[in-house]
Design a protein around this motif. Structure first.
Motif: not given
Length: 565
Positions: A168-190
Motif C-alpha cells: 500500500g505504499k509506493k516504492a523507493i528505487i536505488l540503482l547503483d553504478e547505472y553506467d557500468t554496462p554503458m562504459q563497457e559497451a563503448y569499449v567493446h563496441g555495442f
C-alpha cells in the motif's frame, strides 16, 4: 581507542554492528529526503562511497529492515525525531549494475536479467499473496524462470506495482553504478544496443512509473540526456561541479584529520594532504577520496591505492590513441600546469574518439582532474559547454599517470629504457637499434585502428615524447610541439642542471618519397629544419652553450626509423 579499519566494506549494517571505522554520512538521508526530487542521479568518481551510501539508504528506508533503528543510534540522522519515525517504512527496490562488465551485448543482457531474477526471487512470497492477480503471478513466474528482453525492460516498473499492491505504499528505487554496462559497451563496441535497452528500462522504471515514490541512481558519469534520459524530465542531476550533496561523498579535510588523530597518525597530515587531497565538488575544496584514506589508515604507508583500484584502460586508450593536441595538453598537465578547456558534463561516448573536450570531461567526472575555476555566460542553456580551469587532482593521480605511460612501453623487452640510455650517452648506433625495436613492437599500439594512415606516426612520437618526459623528469624538463625561434620543434629535452647534463632537440619527420629519395634524406631534412627554424634559440637564451645541445633527426617510414645528427 581507535576503531578497526576495514577495507572494501560496502555494507552499512556490517560496518555499524562490527564497530568498523566509519565517517558519519547519514545526514545525506535528511538532505536527500527534504529535496523532494523524484529521481536523483549522482555522479561521483569510483570508490567515493556511492555504494555504501545506497546501502545506508536501503537500511534506513526499507521495511525489510523495520525495527533496526539501532543501526543509526549515535549518528546524525537519529537526532531528528521525525526521521526516527521514518526508518523502515517503505518498500525499497535495491539493484546494482556494478557486476555488468561484459564484452558483448548478449552476455550483458544475460547478466542484467540474472540480477533482476535475483531481485524478484527475494519477493517470491508475493506469489502466495492474494494482492496479485493471476496475470501478475504469471508475469512474476516468467521473470524468475526465463524472461525475455522486453520483460526485462518492464521488470522494475512491474515490481514497483506488485510492492504497492502488497504494502500500500509506493516504492523507493536505488540503482547503483547505472553506467557500468554503458562504459563497457563503448569499449567493446555495442554502445547503441545497450543504450536502446537502457533507455527503455529507465523510461518505464523512472518516468512512466505511477508506483514510484523516489529514486536514486549513482554512477561515475552523466551519460548524455539524448542517449538514455531523453524522456526523463523529472531527473535531478548532481555532478562533481554541483554544490548539492558535495560533502556526502568523499571525506572532508576535517574528517580526515580527525581520523588521523584517532589512529595516532597526527604527524602525517601534511603528507596525506599532498598525496590524497585535491578533489573539488562544487564550491567545496579539500575533499579526499575515502579509499586511499582508509588504506593509509590501515597500512600506515603511502601508495596509489585509489588510482590502482580498477582498470584505467579506457583513460589510457583515449590518451594513448589521442592526437598530438591531446597528448600535448596531457603533457602540460603532467608538468603541473593548468589547462583551460570546454567541458560538457553530459558525456557523449561516441565523441570520445579524438574529441579533446569530451576526453577531459570524462577525466573530470572520473576524478583524475579537478576544476579550479570556470568561465560561464550569465545565461547558458542546459548541456552547453562551460570553460573550466583543469589540473591533475593530486600527487597520487600524477603517479598513476606516470605508471600508465610507462605501461605503454612495457612490451618492448627493455628496448625503450635502453634507447634512453643510448640517447644520454650519445650512442647513435645503439639509439637506432633500440628505437627500431620500440617502433616495431608498439607503433600500432598508439593508433586508433580506424584511420591508420597519416596520423599514425604523429600519435606514436607524441606518445614517445610523453614516455621521455616520465622517465627523465627527475633530471630534465621535456616539452614538445612548442614555439621556438621561427617554428615549432617536436621534442626539446632541457637539463635542470646545465653544467652536468646536455640538452637535446629531437625532430621527427615521416619519409616523403616525392621529395626524399631515402631515409637519410629525411633525416637531413629534419636536421635542416632544426637549423632553419632556430629551435635551439630557447636553450641558448638560458645559457646553454651550442656545443652542449645535441640535435637529432628521426626519419619514419612505416615502423622503420633512422636517426641521424
Amino acid at each position: 581507542m581507535a576503531r578497526t579499519v576495514g577495507i572494501g566494506i560496502q555494507d552499512f549494517e556490517w560496518l555499524i554492528t562490527e564497530n568498523i571505522f566509519y565517517v558519519d554520512k547519514t545526514d545525506f538521508i535528511r538532505e536527500w529526503w527534504e529535496s523532494k526530487d523524484a529521481v536523483t542521479l549522482i555522479a561521483r568518481p569510483r570508490r567515493f562511497g556511492k555504494t555504501l551510501n545506497l546501502s545506508m539508504l536501503n537500511r534506513f528506508f526499507s521495511n525489510r529492515f523495520a525495527g533496526k533503528g539501532d543501526l543509526f543510534e549515535g549518528l546524525s540522522i537519529w537526532e531528528h525525531e521525525e526521521y526516527r519515525n521514518l526508518q523502515g517504512t517503505y518498500p525499497v527496490i535495491n539493484l546494482s549494475f556494478a557486476a555488468v562488465k561484459e564484452t558483448s551485448f548478449e552476455t550483458a543482457i544475460q547478466k542484467i536479467c540474472q540480477l533482476i531474477i535475483n531481485l524478484y526471487s527475494d519477493y517470491e512470497f508475493l506469489l502466495e499473496s492474494d494482492t496479485l492477480t493471476l496475470a501478475d503471478k504469471v508475469y512474476m513466474r516468467r521473470i524468475i524462470e526465463g524472461m525475455t528482453e522486453v520483460d526485462a525492460t518492464l521488470s522494475i516498473l512491474q515490481l514497483s506495482k506488485f510492492l504497492y499492491q502488497y504494502y500500500g505504499k509506493k516504492a523507493i528505487i536505488l540503482l547503483d553504478e547505472y553506467d557500468t554496462p554503458m562504459q563497457e559497451a563503448y569499449v567493446h563496441g555495442f554502445w547503441e544496443k545497450i543504450v536502446a535497452f537502457t533507455r527503455s528500462l529507465f523510461n518505464s522504471a523512472f518516468k512512466t512509473n505511477p508506483w514510484l515514490e523516489r529514486a536514486v541512481m549513482t554512477g561515475i558519469t552523466r551519460v548524455s540526456k539524448e542517449s538514455i534520459f531523453s524522456d526523463l524530465n523529472n531527473l535531478e542531476v548532481v555532478t562533481t561541479t554541483s554544490n548539492k550533496y558535495a560533502t556526502s561523498f568523499g571525506f572532508t579535510e576535517e574528517e580526515v584529520f580527525t581520523a588521523l588523530d584517532e589512529c595516532g597518525l597526527s604527524e602525517e597530515k601534511e603528507q596525506v594532504k599532498k598525496w590524497y587531497d585535491g578533489f573539488v565538488f562544487g564550491k567545496y575544496k579539500d575533499i579526499y577520496n575515502p579509499w586511499s584514506i582508509i588504506n593509509f589508515l590501515d597500512k600506515k604507508k603511502y601508495g596509489t591505492y585509489w588510482a590502482n583500484t580498477s582498470a584505467n584502460g579506457l583513460v589510457s586508450k583515449l590518451i594513448r590513441e589521442g592526437n598530438s593536441q591531446i597528448k600535448t595538453s596531457f603533457e602540460q598537465l603532467l608538468r603541473g600546469e593548468h589547462l583551460w578547456c570546454a567541458i560538457d558534463e553530459q558525456i557523449v561516448y561516441s565523441q570520445l574518439d579524438g574529441n579533446e573536450a569530451a576526453i577531459w570531461s570524462l577525466l573530470l567526472a572520473s576524478g583524475y582532474l579537478k576544476a579550479l575555476d570556470y568561465e560561464q555566460e550569465d545565461l547558458v542553456e542546459d548541456g552547453a559547454e562551460v570553460n573550466y580551469e583543469l589540473a591533475l587532482t593530486n600527487y597520487e593521480v600524477k603517479r598513476m599517470f606516470y605508471s600508465m605511460v610507462r605501461g605503454w612501453f612495457q612490451n618492448t623487452g627493455g628496448a625503450y629504457n635502453d634507447f634512453i640510455k643510448a640517447l644520454l650517452l650519445g650512442d647513435k648506433k645503439a639509439m637506432n637499434v633500440y628505437m627500431n625495436r620500440v617502433a616495431s613492437r608498439v607503433f600500432s599500439y598508439f593508433d586508433t585502428g580506424k584511420q591508420p594512415s597519416a596520423q599514425e606516426p604523429e600519435r606514436f612520437y607524441h606518445g614517445f615524447a610523453l614516455g621521455l618526459m616520465v622517465e627523465l623528469s627527475d633530471r630534465y624538463v621535456i616539452t614538445s610541439n612548442r614555439e621556438s625561434g621561427f617554428g615549432r620543434y617536436d621534442v626539446v629535452i632541457e637539463p635542470k642542471n646545465f653544467k652536468e647534463n646536455e640538452a637535446f632537440i629531437l625532430e621527427f619527420k615521416v619519409h616523403d618519397p616525392e621529395d626524399e629519395q631515402s631515409l637519410k634524406d629525411t633525416v637531413q631534412a629534419a636536421l635542416e629544419q632544426i637549423k632553419q627554424k632556430k629551435y635551439s634559440e630557447s636553450l641558448l637564451a638560458k645559457g646553454i652553450p651550442e656545443e652542449r645541445i645535441k640535435k637529432y633527426g628521426f626519419a619514419f617510414e612505416g615502423k622503420t626509423v633512422l636517426i641521424g645528427s
